[in-house]
Design an enzyme around this catalytic site. Sequence first.
Site, PDB file in Angstrom:
ATOM      1  N   LEU A   1      30.757  15.932  54.196  1.00  0.00           N
ATOM      2  CA  LEU A   1      31.795  16.861  53.748  1.00  0.00           C
ATOM      3  C   LEU A   1      31.716  18.155  54.544  1.00  0.00           C
ATOM      4  O   LEU A   1      30.682  18.819  54.560  1.00  0.00           O
ATOM      5  CB  LEU A   1      31.619  17.148  52.246  1.00  0.00           C
ATOM      6  CG  LEU A   1      32.665  18.014  51.570  1.00  0.00           C
ATOM      7  CD1 LEU A   1      34.059  17.422  51.704  1.00  0.00           C
ATOM      8  CD2 LEU A   1      32.329  18.194  50.090  1.00  0.00           C
ATOM      9  N   HIS A   2      32.817  18.482  55.199  1.00  0.00           N
ATOM     10  CA  HIS A   2      32.915  19.721  55.987  1.00  0.00           C
ATOM     11  C   HIS A   2      34.373  20.157  55.953  1.00  0.00           C
ATOM     12  O   HIS A   2      35.219  19.470  55.366  1.00  0.00           O
ATOM     13  CB  HIS A   2      32.404  19.498  57.417  1.00  0.00           C
ATOM     14  CG  HIS A   2      33.003  18.315  58.097  1.00  0.00           C
ATOM     15  ND1 HIS A   2      34.178  18.375  58.808  1.00  0.00           N
ATOM     16  CD2 HIS A   2      32.613  17.013  58.131  1.00  0.00           C
ATOM     17  CE1 HIS A   2      34.473  17.172  59.280  1.00  0.00           C
ATOM     18  NE2 HIS A   2      33.543  16.327  58.871  1.00  0.00           N
ATOM     19  N   GLY A   3      34.693  21.261  56.572  1.00  0.00           N
ATOM     20  CA  GLY A   3      36.039  21.830  56.486  1.00  0.00           C
ATOM     21  C   GLY A   3      37.160  20.861  56.791  1.00  0.00           C
ATOM     22  O   GLY A   3      38.166  20.804  56.094  1.00  0.00           O
TER      23      GLY A   3
END
Length: 161
Positions: free
Chosen positions: A12-14
């Site tokens: 999970l990242h931007g």
Amino acid sequence: MIIKMRIDDRLLHGQVAYSWKSALSYEAIVIADDNAANDEVRKMALKMSNPDGVRLAIRSVEDAAKLVKNPKLQAMKVFVIFSNPKAAYDFIEKIDEKPVLNIGGMQKQDDKVLLSPAVYVSKEDISYLDKIQEKNIEIEVRQVPNEKSKNYTSLKNKLSF
């Protein structure tokens, strides 16, 4: 209900949190990853990337498969994320749904070759992706929703190990 699954070794990242959120309008993210589920520091970092108003669960692959069968999650739009094809395969073996599997990002390593920009695969990865495809799960390759989806099979057929 699972609206999409994604393989991204960063989990999970931007890019995942925001571009896919606007495209899918998901209400919950389930991260199915044995390592992350057992790493408190990593869980804290992942929680910081979670969009406001979205439920987040970080579970082992087995526990994630049980969780998505929960009636509360069945009533929500759920985005499931794995770090690798083996985890995705193990999860898919335990569920009845057949959502699209998106391959978004797998970093370069010594035993891996380039499948698509930002996606490197090993022979083992290909083996698991082929098994997933045999289960009639559609596999698309793209990093962000507004990118044109690439066909996994045609990309795989160009590989040489």
